[in-house]
Design an enzyme around this catalytic site. Structure first.
Site, PDB file in Angstrom:
ATOM      1  N   ASN A 218       0.834  -1.217   0.065  1.00 35.12           N
ATOM      2  CA  ASN A 218      -0.134   0.032   0.010  1.00 35.12           C
ATOM      3  C   ASN A 218       0.878   1.261   0.026  1.00 35.12           C
ATOM      4  O   ASN A 218       1.814   1.166   0.863  1.00 35.12           O
ATOM      5  CB  ASN A 218      -0.817  -0.249   1.397  1.00 35.12           C
ATOM      6  CG  ASN A 218      -1.948  -1.128   1.136  1.00 35.12           C
ATOM      7  OD1 ASN A 218      -1.798  -2.011   1.806  1.00 35.12           O
ATOM      8  ND2 ASN A 218      -2.789  -0.901   0.255  1.00 35.12           N
ATOM      9  N   GLY A 248      -8.336  -7.203   5.110  1.00 32.34           N
ATOM     10  CA  GLY A 248      -9.051  -7.732   3.969  1.00 32.34           C
ATOM     11  C   GLY A 248      -9.378  -6.735   2.875  1.00 32.34           C
ATOM     12  O   GLY A 248     -10.159  -6.955   1.848  1.00 32.34           O
ATOM     13  N   ASP A 273      -2.702   0.202  11.538  1.00 30.42           N
ATOM     14  CA  ASP A 273      -2.957   1.415  10.900  1.00 30.42           C
ATOM     15  C   ASP A 273      -4.121   2.114  11.238  1.00 30.42           C
ATOM     16  O   ASP A 273      -4.815   2.744  10.441  1.00 30.42           O
ATOM     17  CB  ASP A 273      -2.680   1.416   9.302  1.00 30.42           C
ATOM     18  CG  ASP A 273      -2.150   2.741   8.738  1.00 30.42           C
ATOM     19  OD1 ASP A 273      -1.964   3.441   9.417  1.00 30.42           O
ATOM     20  OD2 ASP A 273      -2.127   2.777   7.342  1.00 30.42           O
TER      21      ASP A 273
END
Length: 381
Positions: A218, A248, A273
């Site tokens: 990411n 997910g 996060d």
């Protein structure tokens, strides 16, 4: 007064065995059968898994509190929320912000250190920026991003009394490779992320001492068959730890399985996060200077499709990992305990259940629900 955890299935050496635990002065003194002394505190572990406390090295808040706006009292509110999820140690991740606001965050962290503590242990601070790529900035305010600045970090580290523990940097920025070595000298573990780095540059950063990749997959340049980029370097490296957000949403379960296959169970660190919306319903929230909308538990920048942190908790991450991978509890637990402790260099104190270590323990029932959390021997749930 001594405390005894009795009759639990204790996680040691990557397997479970029935044992009692004697705790004295916040430390694990003895592990073995039939331990107890009259007049001591008893914690009944019958039918429970007794596991090391979870360690979350990347979180921006929870329970209505945003780290970038948190007071000392607010930090303790997050600590108590964390304890309810089974987290016993965590880092406060400060999103890229102004110098003045970052120093204010550090000041509030120092206030927390001086106050009453009844939740998880706040180990220190993670600076997520401001030395990040504009191309992969994610939720970072672009106008506040800058080139690596060692003097600025020295100022932050001095203000924090040495408690800046972890820092994310984009390794392709000018001066980043030498900066990584300088951060190691300041006692800071460096993670690479929010980055458009090439494979070669990422490998240079790892050679220079970068120890982790921030929320791998990411906010980084993606792997291509001819240009592996930073993601390819992260997967290939034998030394680098990989953070993963296992909700997910940020990563497909197949990518999580692939990462574990490539890295091994000893080089993956599960992080949340999480933002201030963790533990709360859908709605409008903040992440640093950003407005965030949470819908169906998915946090995105207002009016955009960019994800802005998560609403994940460590307890949910554990269950997700078990579901996504089909692996056993014994195999998955290190991703939340041992691995982050080793990454931060604190495995001598936390991250496993061993005599002489801090008594940071979590009692899970057969459905893996948190029934009791102990931080340095004290029941905080």
């Amino acid at each position: 007064m001594k405390t005894f955890v009795k009759n639990g299935m204790v996680y040691r050496n990557h397997c479970f065995q029935k044992a009692d635990i004697q705790i004295d002065d916040g430390k694990i003194q003895t592990i073995g059968p039939n331990l107890f002394e009259e007049g001591s505190t008893l914690v009944d572990g019958t039918g429970m898994w007794v596991v090391p406390g979870f360690i979350d090295i990347h979180t921006h808040g929870a329970d209505g509190v945003d780290v970038n706006a948190a007071t000392g009292e607010d930090f303790e509110k997050i600590c108590r929320f964390q304890a309810r999820q089974g987290t016993t140690s965590w880092l406060a991740s400060v999103l890229t912000d102004t110098k003045e606001q970052t120093l204010w965050c550090i000041e509030q962290y120092n206030r927390w250190k001086q106050g009453e503590k009844k939740g998880a242990h706040l180990m220190g601070i993670h600076l997520e920026g401001p030395f990040l790529s504009t191309e992969y900035k994610g939720a970072m305010p672009e106008h506040l991003l800058q080139k690596p600045n060692t003097d600025l970090v020295r100022e932050y580290q001095k203000a924090a009394g040495g408690d800046i523990r972890y820092l994310t940097i984009a390794p392709e920025l000018e001066g980043a490779i030498s900066f990584i070595s300088q951060m190691k000298e300041l006692g800071i573990v460096v993670s690479i992320g929010h980055s458009a780095a090439s494979y070669e540059t990422a490998m240079e950063a790892i050679k220079a001492g970068a120890a982790s990749s921030t929320h791998t997959g990411n906010a980084m340049k993606l792997l291509h068959q001819r240009f592996p980029a930073i993601w390819g370097a992260a997967l290939e490296s034998d030394t680098l730890y990989c953070e993963m957000i296992c909700d997910g949403l940020h990563l497909h379960p197949g990518v999580i399985r692939l990462t574990i296959k490539a890295k091994g169970l000893d080089k993956v660190v599960a992080v949340t996060d999480s933002i201030m919306a963790a533990g709360l319903p859908d709605g409008n929230y903040k992440l640093g200077v950003n407005d965030v909308v949470v819908k169906d538990g998915d946090a995105k920048l207002a009016g955009k499709e960019n994800r802005a942190g998560s609403t994940l908790t460590t307890g949910k991450a554990l269950k997700n990992l078990l579901s996504f991978t089909g692996k056993s509890l014994e195999e998955i637990l290190p991703l939340l305990t041992e691995n982050p402790a080793r990454l931060l260099g604190v495995y001598d104190r936390i991250g496993s259940i061993e005599e002489g270590k801090d008594a940071d323990l979590v009692l899970l029932d057969q459905k893996l629900e948190v029934c009791e959390t102990m931080v340095k021997g004290l029941c905080v749930l």
